[in-house]
Design an enzyme around this catalytic site. Sequence first.
Site, short mmCIF file in Angstrom:
data_model
loop_
_atom_site.label_atom_id
_atom_site.label_comp_id
_atom_site.label_asym_id
_atom_site.label_seq_id
_atom_site.Cartn_x
_atom_site.Cartn_y
_atom_site.Cartn_z
N GLY A 1 8.86 0.93 9.89
CA GLY A 1 8.71 0.68 8.46
C GLY A 1 9.00 1.88 7.58
N GLU A 2 8.73 3.08 8.07
CA GLU A 2 8.99 4.27 7.27
C GLU A 2 10.37 4.84 7.53
OE1 GLU A 2 5.64 6.88 7.84
OE2 GLU A 2 4.33 5.58 6.66
N GLY B 1 7.29 2.54 15.65
CA GLY B 1 7.31 2.02 14.29
C GLY B 1 8.69 2.08 13.68
N GLN C 1 11.04 -4.87 6.77
CA GLN C 1 10.54 -3.53 6.52
C GLN C 1 11.66 -2.54 6.20
OE1 GLN C 1 7.07 -2.28 6.50
NE2 GLN C 1 7.29 -4.40 5.87
N THR D 1 3.52 -6.14 6.21
CA THR D 1 4.38 -5.68 7.29
C THR D 1 4.59 -6.70 8.39
OG1 THR D 1 2.38 -4.61 8.09
CG2 THR D 1 3.97 -3.21 6.98
N ILE E 1 12.07 -3.75 19.33
CA ILE E 1 11.78 -4.39 18.05
C ILE E 1 10.95 -5.63 18.34
CG2 ILE E 1 12.77 -5.47 16.02
CD1 ILE E 1 13.13 -2.41 16.21
N GLY F 1 0.81 -1.21 0.00
CA GLY F 1 0.00 0.00 0.00
C GLY F 1 0.84 1.26 0.00
#
Length: 726
Positions: free
Chosen positions: A686-687, A684, A620, A468, A611, A240
């Site tokens: 992933g970004e 987070g 990721q 993810t 993590i 996505g």
Amino acid sequence: MDFNQPADQNLFDRATVVGKPHARIDGLLKVTGTAPYAYERHDVIAGQLYGYPVGSAIAKGRIVAIDTEAARGAPGVRSVVTTLDIEPLGIWDYNVARLFGGDVVEHYQQAIAVVVAETFEQARAAAALIETTYERDDIDVDLEAGWQRLQGTGEPSTQVGDVDAAFESAAVTLDEMYHTPSQSHAMMEPHASIVDWADGGQMTVWTSNQMIEWNRQSLATTFGIEPDRIRVESPYIGGGFGGKLWLRADAVLAAIGSRAVGAPVKLALPRPFMINNTTHRSATIQRIRLAAGADGKLTAIDHEAASHTLPGGRGENATAQTPYFYAAPNRRVIHHLVEMHLPEASDMRAPGEASGLMALEIAMDEMAEKLEMDPVEFRVLNDTQVNPSDPSIPFSERHFVECLREGAERFGWADRNPTPGGRREGMWLIGHGMAGAYRGHLNLKSGARATLSNGRVVIETDMTDIGTGSYTILAQTAAETMGLPLGRVEVRLGNSAWPVSSGSGGQFGAASSTAGVYAACVALRQQIAERLGVEDPEFRDGNVIAGDDVTPLAAISEELSAEDSINFGGFQTEEYLMATFGAHFVEVGVHVATGETRVRRMLAVCDSGRILNPITARSQVIGGMVMGTGAALSEELAVDLEHGFFVNHDLAGYEVAVHADIPRQEVVFLDTVDGVATPLKAKGVGELGLCGVAAAIANAAYNATGIRVRDYPITLDRMIDRLPPV
């Protein structure tokens, strides 16, 4: 459950399941091709017909007429619905452009018709027979012209101290322009939906969407019906990157088609339609000015940027990280929105920081060179443990310097050749570069249901898995909380019938949704304790332990179920600044004859709290590193300035990087936790894996060649005329 103070020592610190490397629960389904993605869900309902979209051939104007006679008479066609046949549909809060209805055109490939037929081929062939007459309006899709109009105007979003005075007195200054292009999410799975709205009553939608509740609410607003009449399912999503956060034309057209023919309709957007009809990352123009003393400490940061948007949109705020990343007593930040009738610009992985760091982290390297400082040491010197714009607000946890030090050591940074263009291996110029990474942390309320049955726990939540690893980390969270092995936990995701979660996006999904599962499991533990008549028991090894009493969970015969949500307290944003940090190190080779740049090895060091699963987290980050490689070297949506559309609207013309382009990738996670962030002390990641990557590659290319490129992507034409002799 309210999370209104930082987490102290708790059950997650024992880390028997959470934090351990577990293979993805859904992995077997993915690699065997049996995971039921939206368009492939043949068994969800019988009698499916096929829809095919028709998009506008102009960027702005009005539709005068749509001739559908030939299409309606084509073989297999059941219905043709045009935008002129219905009143303009509603627009939900997070959608910018109207998705269907009425005669107004706001952007190229805006959906203007849907054809429903017995087969996909029949629907596609009939769609090609539709003829549309337009009144075309003039357009201006030149971001550079918009920048020239707006530069130096408007109110800054951040203004601290006296920036201009700091520049006048600074020993060293930098003032440069940087350009990043529009980019496409380019996920593998297209936007696709199956919709059953045959009687215009209950609507059931099987779709590919990151945010189930947002999707349900937006469908309700769009069609003017109650949300309770809509069920949305999205258990598997083939990527996505923010492109599936919002309701798009696939679900809307499938719903319209289903209502028209009285049968379920499935529809997937073709790749060109995806690139011009759905959302993308806006291009940016950025001016960055840095001022420093002779000691290398920054005295001022001035960052002004512009991005484009449809009227009412958000664009791409490339200044997002600048108020917080580096220390400087004087700072000014301003972002201009240039309204254009290009396809809708909206969130794409690490919106803001991804584009902003492409510029800021080159500027930091350029400033380090002017100061004759090592780029790593320059960043270390300008670290801050507090919000630079408000020193009374500390970061909850910030280990950026450790990322820099660890990365430099592991990469062998001290052994690099610091002289640009000074190392050559045959026809290849070899260079090394690095960049810092920053991505803000956000939490959203998230809920789940936990059910104990026959010694097993079932978790139900509308959370999604966009590749993810949500299935796996939610199972690990439940297993840790309930004292069960992972194999005795089942996770069910992506159904609006289940408790509302945070959804997947903004790097908030993992941290928020695991906290929501924890809340539900705590509620279930309380029910179990009450059922057994014990207080404050321990859940371990499949047992409920209260003093000398040990009761196996499998011995509880009745089914028990509990539901709860995690509500994040205001202390997080009022008392702390929360973010994730990293450092990227890259080695590249640039061919001396062609200017081709190849990435030879990459290292990322990440500071992102606990993590939850090193395997899925690493996946990721390396995916983000590959995405950043594409942003640096190949990805650019080319704009037709006359007609207002993206010309290279397929995966032949829009070139993404793949893992095979990078021979060696290494990821290191610092052993840190952040009790301010969530009960699991996680944030987070992933970004973060994308942030700063492109700049590290650009800095490495400069080190290899001595050629500084400030306009992305760094294609060979931007270097070839300045390379040394073969």
